[in-house]
Design a protein around this motif. Structure first.
Motif, PDB file in Angstrom:
ATOM      1  N   LEU A 179       0.156  13.665  -0.759  1.00 54.52           N
ATOM      2  CA  LEU A 179       0.911  12.816  -1.665  1.00 54.52           C
ATOM      3  C   LEU A 179       1.538  11.667  -0.876  1.00 54.52           C
ATOM      4  N   VAL A 180       1.222  10.423  -1.264  1.00 52.83           N
ATOM      5  CA  VAL A 180       1.857   9.267  -0.633  1.00 52.83           C
ATOM      6  C   VAL A 180       2.894   8.734  -1.617  1.00 52.83           C
ATOM      7  N   ARG A 181       4.149   8.707  -1.176  1.00 54.99           N
ATOM      8  CA  ARG A 181       5.203   8.157  -2.050  1.00 54.99           C
ATOM      9  C   ARG A 181       5.326   6.679  -1.737  1.00 54.99           C
ATOM     10  N   ALA A 182       4.677   5.854  -2.568  1.00 54.62           N
ATOM     11  CA  ALA A 182       4.667   4.412  -2.296  1.00 54.62           C
ATOM     12  C   ALA A 182       5.994   3.774  -2.691  1.00 54.62           C
ATOM     13  N   LEU A 183       6.621   4.257  -3.764  1.00 58.55           N
ATOM     14  CA  LEU A 183       7.948   3.775  -4.166  1.00 58.55           C
ATOM     15  C   LEU A 183       8.784   4.961  -4.640  1.00 58.55           C
TER      16      LEU A 183
ATOM     17  N   GLN B 268       8.188  -3.363   6.526  1.00 59.85           N
ATOM     18  CA  GLN B 268       7.038  -3.201   7.425  1.00 59.85           C
ATOM     19  C   GLN B 268       5.769  -2.896   6.624  1.00 59.85           C
ATOM     20  N   ASN B 269       4.636  -2.868   7.290  1.00 61.73           N
ATOM     21  CA  ASN B 269       3.364  -2.529   6.637  1.00 61.73           C
ATOM     22  C   ASN B 269       3.495  -1.192   5.933  1.00 61.73           C
ATOM     23  N   GLY B 270       3.005  -1.146   4.709  1.00 55.56           N
ATOM     24  CA  GLY B 270       2.996   0.113   3.972  1.00 55.56           C
ATOM     25  C   GLY B 270       4.336   0.501   3.371  1.00 55.56           C
ATOM     26  N   SER B 271       5.304  -0.432   3.356  1.00 53.52           N
ATOM     27  CA  SER B 271       6.637  -0.070   2.851  1.00 53.52           C
ATOM     28  C   SER B 271       6.718  -0.104   1.324  1.00 53.52           C
ATOM     29  N   GLY B 272       5.702  -0.679   0.665  1.00 53.01           N
ATOM     30  CA  GLY B 272       5.675  -0.643  -0.803  1.00 53.01           C
ATOM     31  C   GLY B 272       5.811  -1.994  -1.492  1.00 53.01           C
ATOM     32  N   LYS B 273       5.780  -3.083  -0.717  1.00 52.88           N
ATOM     33  CA  LYS B 273       6.007  -4.423  -1.289  1.00 52.88           C
ATOM     34  C   LYS B 273       4.938  -4.788  -2.330  1.00 52.88           C
ATOM     35  N   SER B 274       3.670  -4.669  -1.937  1.00 50.86           N
ATOM     36  CA  SER B 274       2.590  -5.045  -2.859  1.00 50.86           C
ATOM     37  C   SER B 274       2.565  -4.116  -4.063  1.00 50.86           C
ATOM     38  N   THR B 275       2.864  -2.847  -3.824  1.00 46.11           N
ATOM     39  CA  THR B 275       2.899  -1.886  -4.934  1.00 46.11           C
ATOM     40  C   THR B 275       3.963  -2.315  -5.945  1.00 46.11           C
ATOM     41  N   LEU B 276       5.116  -2.731  -5.444  1.00 46.49           N
ATOM     42  CA  LEU B 276       6.191  -3.162  -6.343  1.00 46.49           C
ATOM     43  C   LEU B 276       5.747  -4.385  -7.162  1.00 46.49           C
ATOM     44  N   LEU B 277       5.055  -5.321  -6.519  1.00 45.01           N
ATOM     45  CA  LEU B 277       4.564  -6.495  -7.259  1.00 45.01           C
ATOM     46  C   LEU B 277       3.583  -6.066  -8.351  1.00 45.01           C
ATOM     47  N   ARG B 278       2.678  -5.151  -8.011  1.00 38.93           N
ATOM     48  CA  ARG B 278       1.678  -4.707  -8.996  1.00 38.93           C
ATOM     49  C   ARG B 278       2.343  -3.997 -10.174  1.00 38.93           C
ATOM     50  N   ILE B 279       3.400  -3.242  -9.864  1.00 40.98           N
ATOM     51  CA  ILE B 279       4.115  -2.529 -10.923  1.00 40.98           C
ATOM     52  C   ILE B 279       4.823  -3.541 -11.833  1.00 40.98           C
TER      53      ILE B 279
ATOM     54  N   SER C 254       6.504 -11.458   1.809  1.00 39.47           N
ATOM     55  CA  SER C 254       6.148 -12.126   3.060  1.00 39.47           C
ATOM     56  C   SER C 254       6.565 -11.271   4.237  1.00 39.47           C
ATOM     57  N   HIS C 255       5.747 -11.322   5.298  1.00 40.63           N
ATOM     58  CA  HIS C 255       6.119 -10.594   6.507  1.00 40.63           C
ATOM     59  C   HIS C 255       7.065 -11.421   7.351  1.00 40.63           C
ATOM     60  N   ALA C 256       7.035 -12.737   7.112  1.00 45.43           N
ATOM     61  CA  ALA C 256       7.848 -13.624   7.929  1.00 45.43           C
ATOM     62  C   ALA C 256       9.254 -13.716   7.354  1.00 45.43           C
TER      63      ALA C 256
ATOM     64  N   ARG D  86       3.481   7.261  -6.931  1.00 44.47           N
ATOM     65  CA  ARG D  86       2.889   8.213  -5.975  1.00 44.47           C
ATOM     66  C   ARG D  86       1.385   8.120  -6.062  1.00 44.47           C
ATOM     67  N   TYR D  87       0.751   8.287  -4.930  1.00 47.00           N
ATOM     68  CA  TYR D  87      -0.717   8.349  -4.914  1.00 47.00           C
ATOM     69  C   TYR D  87      -1.137   9.667  -4.288  1.00 47.00           C
ATOM     70  N   ARG D  88      -2.153  10.285  -4.873  1.00 44.04           N
ATOM     71  CA  ARG D  88      -2.740  11.469  -4.226  1.00 44.04           C
ATOM     72  C   ARG D  88      -4.016  11.003  -3.553  1.00 44.04           C
ATOM     73  N   VAL D  89      -4.042  11.126  -2.232  1.00 46.81           N
ATOM     74  CA  VAL D  89      -5.192  10.605  -1.494  1.00 46.81           C
ATOM     75  C   VAL D  89      -5.768  11.663  -0.558  1.00 46.81           C
ATOM     76  N   PRO D  90      -7.112  11.659  -0.397  1.00 54.29           N
ATOM     77  CA  PRO D  90      -7.725  12.638   0.502  1.00 54.29           C
ATOM     78  C   PRO D  90      -7.336  12.355   1.947  1.00 54.29           C
TER      79      PRO D  90
HETATM   80  N1  LIG Z   1      -4.396   2.389  -4.406  1.00 58.71           N
HETATM   81  C1  LIG Z   1      -3.769   3.126  -3.493  1.00 58.71           C
HETATM   82  N2  LIG Z   1      -4.165   4.394  -3.276  1.00 58.71           N
HETATM   83  C2  LIG Z   1      -3.529   5.173  -2.384  1.00 58.71           C
HETATM   84  N3  LIG Z   1      -2.493   4.775  -1.627  1.00 58.71           N
HETATM   85  C3  LIG Z   1      -2.046   3.519  -1.802  1.00 58.71           C
HETATM   86  C4  LIG Z   1      -2.671   2.634  -2.725  1.00 58.71           C
HETATM   87  N4  LIG Z   1      -1.998   1.449  -2.672  1.00 58.71           N
HETATM   88  C5  LIG Z   1      -1.026   1.596  -1.755  1.00 58.71           C
HETATM   89  N5  LIG Z   1      -1.050   2.834  -1.221  1.00 58.71           N
HETATM   90  C6  LIG Z   1      -0.120   3.370  -0.214  1.00 58.71           C
HETATM   91  O1  LIG Z   1       1.190   3.091  -0.666  1.00 58.71           O
HETATM   92  C7  LIG Z   1       2.026   2.683   0.407  1.00 58.71           C
HETATM   93  C8  LIG Z   1       2.597   1.308   0.113  1.00 58.71           C
HETATM   94  O2  LIG Z   1       1.556   0.356   0.168  1.00 58.71           O
HETATM   95  P1  LIG Z   1       1.779  -1.212  -0.107  1.00 58.71           P
HETATM   96  O3  LIG Z   1       0.445  -1.869  -0.079  1.00 58.71           O
HETATM   97  O4  LIG Z   1       2.599  -1.376  -1.316  1.00 58.71           O
HETATM   98  O5  LIG Z   1       2.640  -1.639   1.162  1.00 58.71           O
HETATM   99  P2  LIG Z   1       3.034  -3.099   1.658  1.00 58.71           P
HETATM  100  O6  LIG Z   1       4.481  -3.044   2.007  1.00 58.71           O
HETATM  101  O7  LIG Z   1       2.602  -4.128   0.689  1.00 58.71           O
HETATM  102  O8  LIG Z   1       2.175  -3.187   2.994  1.00 58.71           O
HETATM  103  P3  LIG Z   1       1.599  -4.463   3.783  1.00 58.71           P
HETATM  104  O9  LIG Z   1       2.780  -5.157   4.339  1.00 58.71           O
HETATM  105  O10 LIG Z   1       0.781  -3.828   4.854  1.00 58.71           O
HETATM  106  O11 LIG Z   1       0.791  -5.281   2.827  1.00 58.71           O
HETATM  107  C9  LIG Z   1       1.156   2.745   1.653  1.00 58.71           C
HETATM  108  O12 LIG Z   1       1.394   3.994   2.279  1.00 58.71           O
HETATM  109  C10 LIG Z   1      -0.253   2.675   1.130  1.00 58.71           C
HETATM  110  O13 LIG Z   1      -1.138   3.383   1.971  1.00 58.71           O
END
Ligand SMILES: Nc1ncnc2c1ncn2[C@@H]1O[C@H](COP(=O)(O)OP(=O)(O)OP(=O)(O)O)[C@@H](O)[C@H]1O
Length: 312
Positions: free
Chosen positions: A55-59, A77-88, A219-221, A22-26
């Motif tokens: 509160l943004v629930r990224a995963l 789709q964009n913002g679905s949490g893929k990159s967040t999962l990789l970082r985790i 990948s988006h493709a 989760r992220y807390r964002v302004p």
């Molecule tokens: N550092 C951060 N601070 C606040 N919110 C974040 C942060 N990183 C990601 N998010 C939020 O978490 C959610 C998931 O983001 P993430 O980048 O994992 O998505 P994604 O599926 O990789 O998107 P994309 O396909 O656009 O790259 C989004 O709503 C994003 O705005």
């Protein structure tokens, strides 16, 4: 012992156990400014210019076990949490809840290296290799190949702070590939560089993928996922929609994306709900209560049984 007697979880390389991020964002949303705040708070926010936090629930509750030999595509789709999962998985961020266990250090191509701007590219190669766990001898041996892959010419001897963003990205990418990681994480969004560099880096990536035990690819493709992955995980708004054979998951993701693009929300919802309903619930149970990130694959068990939350 026959093939079917082999414990599939003996080959586990990464276990993701009920991960929440989760992220807390302004937020500048005026409705958020009014929500749950009395007059004084609202006035204070307006005067001080403090935006309310949302509160943004990224995963939300992601669980799966990856095995050696799998190439796993992450779609959504964009913002679905893929990159967040990789970082985790890479250990660059900690989940709010749940945990990730890995049998060796996962390397996220492109961003892992913690480099020092005042040192030259060449010095940073050595530093980056040591940071990824190579011995000093292995790091020295890796330097020429990394230099060649980065292809920065004489600039490799200049401080990194003088590099363009593209030059820095090339160097980080080249350093990350030096580790020959057993668990390889690739975010396609990081693909960078000019045509010559791309060609060299693609050849190197292919070599890495051939050598890696488990590869995760964002990948988006859907086509890239179908062609290069054995398994795919579809994420939507931070939730796991489907986890299965790459072709099956990619096909359903494509159908869903098409329905969204054609503005057919009912059809899109039906596809997602059907996928959710069919999804097998995975509960990852870790038998060691004190398991560090490095773990013995045998400690991961499949279970139809709920995980007893032994999280520290
Ligand atoms: N550092 C951060 N601070 C606040 N919110 C974040 C942060 N990183 C990601 N998010 C939020 O978490 C959610 C998931 O983001 P993430 O980048 O994992 O998505 P994604 O599926 O990789 O998107 P994309 O396909 O656009 O790259 C989004 O709503 C994003 O705005």
């Amino acid at each position: 012992m026959g093939e079917h007697d082999v414990d599939p979880f003996a080959q586990a390389t990464v276990a993701v156990q009920n991960v929440h991020v989760r992220y807390r964002v302004p937020s500048t949303d005026a409705a958020e400014r009014r929500r749950g705040a009395n007059f004084v708070k609202r006035a204070a926010r307006t005067v001080l210019g403090n935006d309310p936090k949302v509160l943004v629930r990224a995963l939300s509750g992601i669980s799966f076990v990856a095995k050696s030999g799998e190439q796993i595509g992450l779609v959504g789709q964009n913002g679905s949490g893929k990159s967040t999962l990789l970082r985790i998985i890479a250990g660059l961020e900690n989940p709010a809840k749940g945990r990730v266990l890995a049998e060796s250090t996962p390397v996220l191509i492109g961003v892992n290296a913690a480099l020092v701007p005042d040192l030259s590219g060449e010095q940073n190669i050595r530093l980056g290799c040591l940071a990824m766990g190579l011995t000093p001898d292995q790091a020295d041996a890796a330097v020429p190949e990394v230099k060649q892959l980065a292809g920065l010419g004489k600039s490799i001897y200049l401080p990194m702070k003088t590099y363009s963003s593209g030059m820095g990205a090339r160097l980080r990418f080249a350093i990350a590939t030096a580790a020959n990681p057993h668990i390889l994480l690739i975010d396609e969004a990081l693909a960078t560089g000019d045509a010559a560099f791309r060609e060299r880096s693609e050849a190197r990536m292919q070599g890495l993928r051939d050598g890696a035990g488990t590869v995760f690819l964002v990948s988006h493709a859907a086509q890239t996922i179908e062609e290069t992955c054995t398994r795919a995980i579809w994420l939507n708004h931070g939730r796991l929609v489907l986890d299965g054979p790459a072709q099956d998951v990619a096909l359903r993701y494509r159908k869903w994306a098409w329905a969204v693009a054609k503005d057919k929300p009912d059809e899109a919802r039906t596809i997602i709900e059907k996928a959710f309903a069919e999804r097998e619930q995975t509960h990852v149970q870790v038998e060691e209560s004190q398991a560090p990130r490095q773990y013995n694959a045998r400690h991961v068990r499949p279970s139809g049984v709920r995980s007893t939350d032994r999280k520290k």
